[in-house]
Write an enzyme that holds these catalytic residues in place. Structure first.
Site, PDB file in Angstrom:
ATOM      1  N   GLU A 121     -11.102  -0.932  -3.231  1.00 39.81           N
ATOM      2  CA  GLU A 121     -10.435  -0.197  -2.146  1.00 39.81           C
ATOM      3  C   GLU A 121      -9.306   0.644  -2.729  1.00 39.81           C
ATOM      4  O   GLU A 121      -9.127   0.718  -3.947  1.00 39.81           O
ATOM      5  CB  GLU A 121      -9.858  -1.201  -1.138  1.00 39.81           C
ATOM      6  CG  GLU A 121      -8.851  -2.169  -1.767  1.00 39.81           C
ATOM      7  CD  GLU A 121      -8.505  -3.361  -0.902  1.00 39.81           C
ATOM      8  OE1 GLU A 121      -9.143  -3.564   0.151  1.00 39.81           O
ATOM      9  OE2 GLU A 121      -7.585  -4.120  -1.289  1.00 39.81           O
ATOM     10  N   ASP A 164       0.821  -1.222   0.000  1.00 44.65           N
ATOM     11  CA  ASP A 164       0.000   0.000   0.000  1.00 44.65           C
ATOM     12  C   ASP A 164       0.854   1.271   0.000  1.00 44.65           C
ATOM     13  O   ASP A 164       0.584   2.205   0.785  1.00 44.65           O
ATOM     14  CB  ASP A 164      -0.923   0.038   1.238  1.00 44.65           C
ATOM     15  CG  ASP A 164      -1.649  -1.273   1.497  1.00 44.65           C
ATOM     16  OD1 ASP A 164      -2.071  -1.906   0.515  1.00 44.65           O
ATOM     17  OD2 ASP A 164      -1.803  -1.644   2.674  1.00 44.65           O
TER      18      ASP A 164
HETATM   19  O1  FUB Z   1      -2.597  -3.797   3.709  1.00 49.98           O
HETATM   20  C1  FUB Z   1      -3.820  -4.075   4.302  1.00 49.98           C
HETATM   21  C2  FUB Z   1      -4.972  -3.919   3.328  1.00 49.98           C
HETATM   22  O2  FUB Z   1      -4.731  -4.697   2.167  1.00 49.98           O
HETATM   23  C3  FUB Z   1      -5.176  -2.520   2.762  1.00 49.98           C
HETATM   24  O3  FUB Z   1      -5.844  -1.669   3.640  1.00 49.98           O
HETATM   25  C4  FUB Z   1      -5.941  -2.828   1.536  1.00 49.98           C
HETATM   26  O4  FUB Z   1      -6.043  -1.769   0.640  1.00 49.98           O
HETATM   27  C5  FUB Z   1      -5.189  -4.016   0.997  1.00 49.98           C
HETATM   28  O5  FUB Z   1      -4.065  -3.636   0.241  1.00 49.98           O
END
Ligand code: FUB
Length: 321
Positions: free
Chosen positions: A200, A41
């Protein structure tokens, strides 16, 4: 052996060797990650004459990391560890685990660090991009359960007029204008929408008067995890999905490429995308690594497909007047 069956055998062998060669070339050509170890991320930004990366610390099943780090670079290639900038059990009273997917914004020489903690979103403040950051509110900026989906993956975009906008959420994309203090907003003004394919990791930037909303599709543990985008003439939309999606996706040995961010080299129309992929070799959705690739546009402003095998060459930030 009949001539026909000889030809079939020869053809089969040729196909096998060609596919092995293609895979071997992919394996050999995948650039090394820019950060050593497991980080996901990545949120990339440029402040002054340096670039900064703010990732999630990866490598645990269920993404159970409890601290955030920062990295800085003069050229996008060599990255210096700046250490831990926020340690949830020590620095945040309301969310001790699941330190995920941060974002940074700068206003009036202060740095605002938005982060996910135990599926709430918080905000911490510092005088330098490398911290130390202090929890600004003593409570979440966006509490768990406030809206549908998970309250994670914040992103703050600051427009040319200084107005700041918060985007966040898994399942839906939520957006709201922040107040000028950068740490509050009118909750009745939140808009929620779901671009086709949205999961997301929203990210917003502006280029030549066009607002680009980008996001990740599929689950981060799915090798098909990828990045798509839509555009608008306004920071809060409505956004029109581009026809050329996805712009970042798995290819060859590169799997699960997504949850990205974008940086413009200050003063230039030169752009880079930071993202994670499954660790090569043997990675998965809990073992991801951070990469950077050039990101380009066509003459109409469409984002061109990112080549995940293109190696980033050193970039210098020239001093702006
Ligand atoms: O890294 C944890 C979670 O996995 C993130 O919040 C999401 O976007 C996914 O990448």
């Amino acid at each position: 052996m009949q001539l026909k069956s000889k030809l079939i055998t020869f053809g089969g062998a040729l196909c096998f060797f060609i596919s092995v060669k293609v895979l071997a070339a992919d394996t050999l050509n995948a650039p090394a990650p820019v950060l050593p170890g497991l980080y996901a991320d990545p949120h990339i930004a440029a402040f002054g004459k340096r670039f900064y990366l703010y990732p999630t610390t990866d490598g645990t099943v269920g993404w159970m990391s409890t601290h955030f780090t920062c990295w800085s670079s003069a050229d996008l290639v060599r990255w210096k560890p700046e250490g831990t900038i926020l340690d949830l059990p020590k620095d945040v009273s309301w969310g001790p685990i699941r330190a995920w997917a941060p974002a940074i914004a700068q206003k009036d020489n202060r740095y605002y660090y938005y982060f996910s903690a135990d599926v709430n979103i918080g905000v911490a403040v510092a005088d330098k991009p490398t911290g130390p950051f202090k929890d600004a509110l003593g409570k979440p900026l966006v509490p768990k359960g406030m809206l549908r989906g998970q309250m994670i993956d914040p992103m703050v975009f600051i427009d040319d007029d200084g107005a700041a906008y918060l985007y966040f959420g898994q399942g839906n994309c939520n957006a709201v204008k922040l107040n000028s203090d950068m740490v509050s907003y009118d909750s009745t003004a939140i808009i929620s929408f779901k671009p086709q394919g949205y999961n997301e990791g929203s990210f917003v930037f502006k280029r030549k008067g066009i607002y680009y909303l980008m996001w990740s599709e599929f689950d981060t543990r799915d090798p098909r995890y990828s990045v798509a985008y839509a555009t608008s003439r306004s920071p809060l939309g409505p956004f029109t999905r581009a026809t050329s999606n996805p712009v970042l996706k798995a290819s060859g040995v590169v799997k699960g490429a997504g949850h990205h961010s974008v940086v413009q080299v200050p003063g230039k129309d030169e752009w880079y995308i930071a993202y994670h992929r499954f660790k090569i070799p043997d990675g998965n959705g809990y073992n991801r690594e951070t990469c950077i690739s050039p990101m380009r546009f066509d003459k109409d402003g469409n984002i061109l497909p990112v080549d995940v095998f293109e190696k980033v060459k050193p970039v210098t930030i020239r001093r702006l007047k």
